[in-house]
Design a protein around this motif. Structure first.
Motif, mmCIF file in Angstrom:
data_model
loop_
_atom_site.group_PDB
_atom_site.id
_atom_site.type_symbol
_atom_site.label_atom_id
_atom_site.label_comp_id
_atom_site.label_asym_id
_atom_site.label_seq_id
_atom_site.Cartn_x
_atom_site.Cartn_y
_atom_site.Cartn_z
ATOM 1 N N MET A 28 0.823 -1.206 0.000
ATOM 2 C CA MET A 28 0.000 0.000 0.000
ATOM 3 C C MET A 28 0.856 1.255 0.000
ATOM 4 S SD MET A 28 -3.077 -0.679 -0.502
ATOM 5 C CE MET A 28 -3.518 1.039 -0.381
ATOM 6 N N ARG A 29 1.947 1.282 0.751
ATOM 7 C CA ARG A 29 2.835 2.453 0.738
ATOM 8 C C ARG A 29 3.384 2.697 -0.663
ATOM 9 N NH1 ARG A 29 4.231 0.470 5.800
ATOM 10 N NH2 ARG A 29 6.007 -0.699 4.980
ATOM 11 N N LYS A 30 3.794 1.627 -1.333
ATOM 12 C CA LYS A 30 4.342 1.763 -2.686
ATOM 13 C C LYS A 30 3.278 2.192 -3.693
ATOM 14 C CE LYS A 30 8.209 -1.265 -1.987
ATOM 15 N NZ LYS A 30 9.244 -1.983 -2.689
ATOM 16 N N ILE A 31 2.095 1.621 -3.598
ATOM 17 C CA ILE A 31 1.009 1.982 -4.511
ATOM 18 C C ILE A 31 0.593 3.440 -4.286
ATOM 19 C CG2 ILE A 31 -1.410 1.546 -5.112
ATOM 20 C CD1 ILE A 31 -0.809 -1.440 -4.379
ATOM 21 N N CYS A 32 0.485 3.855 -3.033
ATOM 22 C CA CYS A 32 0.103 5.240 -2.730
ATOM 23 C C CYS A 32 1.172 6.214 -3.216
ATOM 24 C CB CYS A 32 -0.150 5.411 -1.236
ATOM 25 S SG CYS A 32 -1.654 4.597 -0.646
ATOM 26 N N ALA A 33 2.449 5.871 -3.039
ATOM 27 C CA ALA A 33 3.534 6.737 -3.517
ATOM 28 C C ALA A 33 3.485 6.859 -5.037
ATOM 29 C CB ALA A 33 4.886 6.202 -3.049
#
Length: 87
Positions: A28-33
């Protein structure tokens, strides 16, 4: 594992499944970034996978809270969620 696709200028998340503790948060952190860098919103349906013996999974309430921690809000209905990009 995760399936992503584009629909009308949004990233749609489907089939997000973490095989190790912390894996879902990392994804999720990578997708949001990525979405923020491209200035795209993200949409998803917070539906849990069917329960399997010995496999930890989040129920719908826990999933909604998980996604809220990444800035998602409920759009309509109980499980449809959206996140606008951060500047």
């Amino acid at each position: 594992t995760v399936t992503l696709y584009m629909v009308g200028g949004y990233i749609m998340i489907q089939n997000l499944r973490a095989l190790q503790p912390g894996g879902g948060s990392m994804l999720m952190r990578k997708i949001c970034a990525l979405a923020d860098s491209l200035r795209l919103g993200i949409s998803l349906t917070a539906e849990p996978y069917p329960a399997k013996p010995g496999v930890r999974r989040l129920n719908q309430k826990q999933l909604i809270e998980f996604y809220r921690s990444f800035g998602f809000t409920v759009l309509y209905g109980r499980a449809n969620m959206h996140r606008t990009p951060n500047a």
